[in-house]
Design an enzyme around this catalytic site. Structure first.
Site, PDB file in Angstrom:
ATOM      1  N   HIS A 143       0.558   1.825  -3.077  1.00 22.93           N
ATOM      2  CA  HIS A 143      -0.523   0.841  -3.229  1.00 22.93           C
ATOM      3  C   HIS A 143      -1.913   1.485  -3.192  1.00 22.93           C
ATOM      4  O   HIS A 143      -2.156   2.448  -2.468  1.00 22.93           O
ATOM      5  CB  HIS A 143      -0.414  -0.241  -2.148  1.00 22.93           C
ATOM      6  CG  HIS A 143      -0.693   0.265  -0.755  1.00 22.93           C
ATOM      7  ND1 HIS A 143      -1.959   0.332  -0.245  1.00 22.93           N
ATOM      8  CD2 HIS A 143       0.137   0.740   0.199  1.00 22.93           C
ATOM      9  CE1 HIS A 143      -1.910   0.798   0.980  1.00 22.93           C
ATOM     10  NE2 HIS A 143      -0.645   1.068   1.269  1.00 22.93           N
ATOM     11  N   ASP A 144      -2.770   0.985  -4.038  1.00 18.34           N
ATOM     12  CA  ASP A 144      -4.191   1.364  -4.060  1.00 18.34           C
ATOM     13  C   ASP A 144      -4.426   2.836  -4.377  1.00 18.34           C
ATOM     14  O   ASP A 144      -5.473   3.387  -4.031  1.00 18.34           O
ATOM     15  CB  ASP A 144      -4.877   0.981  -2.722  1.00 18.34           C
ATOM     16  CG  ASP A 144      -4.722  -0.513  -2.453  1.00 18.34           C
ATOM     17  OD1 ASP A 144      -5.144  -1.312  -3.315  1.00 18.34           O
ATOM     18  OD2 ASP A 144      -4.165  -0.884  -1.402  1.00 18.34           O
TER      19      ASP A 144
END
Ligand SMILES: CC(=O)SCCNC(=O)CCNC(=O)[C@H](O)C(C)(C)COP(=O)(O)OP(=O)(O)OC[C@H]1O[C@@H](n2cnc3c(N)ncnc32)[C@H](O)[C@@H]1OP(=O)(O)O
Length: 223
Positions: A143-144
């Site tokens: 994620h991210d």
């Protein structure tokens, strides 16, 4: 469905992987390969052959209604040089993403163009992938994360959340990158490395834990 006629530029092993992925994407009809280093007519993947070299692209696009395709060259620097050449020779050529149907990509991830996303890759929520990147077989981009243009992760690379990988940087097969780590542009992470510290640009790191092993220049070979 109206299929788009496309070509793969580069017919090495990596080119074959891309052709195989495209064979699972019904929106495309792969016409063949473009390759400067092989004779026209050379068979590369099933019945598909080399149609010509980059200079032949404008004529091929007109004759076979080819709308675009993807550059399938594993070396990040060489891939960027070939993309630039095609943009100059054939400005209408539309770069596509080759995405295996088994890849899992979050709806909240952002993906540019010209990328390869191979079988069983995972791109998790909030990730931002630039243009002409490689996310190879079973790689996990958490994620991210951010991957800048022409960056690559080899098979089985795993990153933690909030990792950034700079432009042209290659993370080699099986490497693991701890959450929150930033890897600068034009760097190289060796096979099986465990990256626990930030990696500066233009450097080579490998080992467990990974340590800086040298400096790099743009275009230095690594494959
Ligand atoms: C589908 C696909 O095929 S995707 C592509 C997959 N391929 C890869 O990911 C290849 C990645 N390449 C590597 O990891 C390479 O080993 C590199 C680029 C990091 C280093 O390559 P070179 O500079 O040629 O290093 P070289 O092979 O000369 O090794 C130098 C020393 O470092 C060691 N070494 C090299 N790579 C690593 C590594 N990843 N981890 C630990 N040690 C390493 C070698 O054992 C050698 O040690 P020694 O002097 O004690 O014998």
């Amino acid at each position: 469905m109206q299929q788009k006629n496309i070509v793969v530029i580069g017919s090495s092993g990596h080119g074959k992987v891309v052709a195989d992925i495209l064979s699972h994407m019904p929106e495309y009809r792969l016409a063949g390969f473009i390759d400067t280093n092989k004779e026209k007519g050379t068979r590369c993947f099933g019945a598909l052959t080399v149609l010509g070299n980059e200079a032949d692209l404008p004529a091929l696009m007109a004759a076979q209604q080819i709308s675009g395709g993807i550059v399938a060259i594993g070396d990040n620097w060489i891939r960027s040089q070939v993309v630039a050449k095609i943009q100059a020779i054939a400005p209408a050529f539309a770069f596509i993403n080759a995405i295996h149907p088994s890849a899992v990509i979050s709806d909240t991830a952002s993906i540019g163009t010209g990328n390869l996303i191979a079988a069983n890759a995972v791109i998790n929520t909030g990730a931002v992938i630039g243009h002409h990147c490689i996310i190879n077989t079973m790689a996990c981009i958490e994620h991210d994360n951010r991957m800048d243009d022409y960056a690559s992760v080899a098979p089985r690379v795993v990153t933690g959340g909030n990792v950034s990988i700079g432009a042209y940087t290659a993370v080699s097969i099986g490497a693991v990158v701890k959450h929150g780590i930033s890897i600068g542009e034009q760097s190289l992470i060796g096979a099986g490395a465990v990256v626990l510290k930030p990696v500066d640009a233009f450097s080579t790191w490998y080992g467990v834990p990974a340590r800086k092993m040298g400096e790099r220049k743009a275009g230095d070979k690594y494959l």
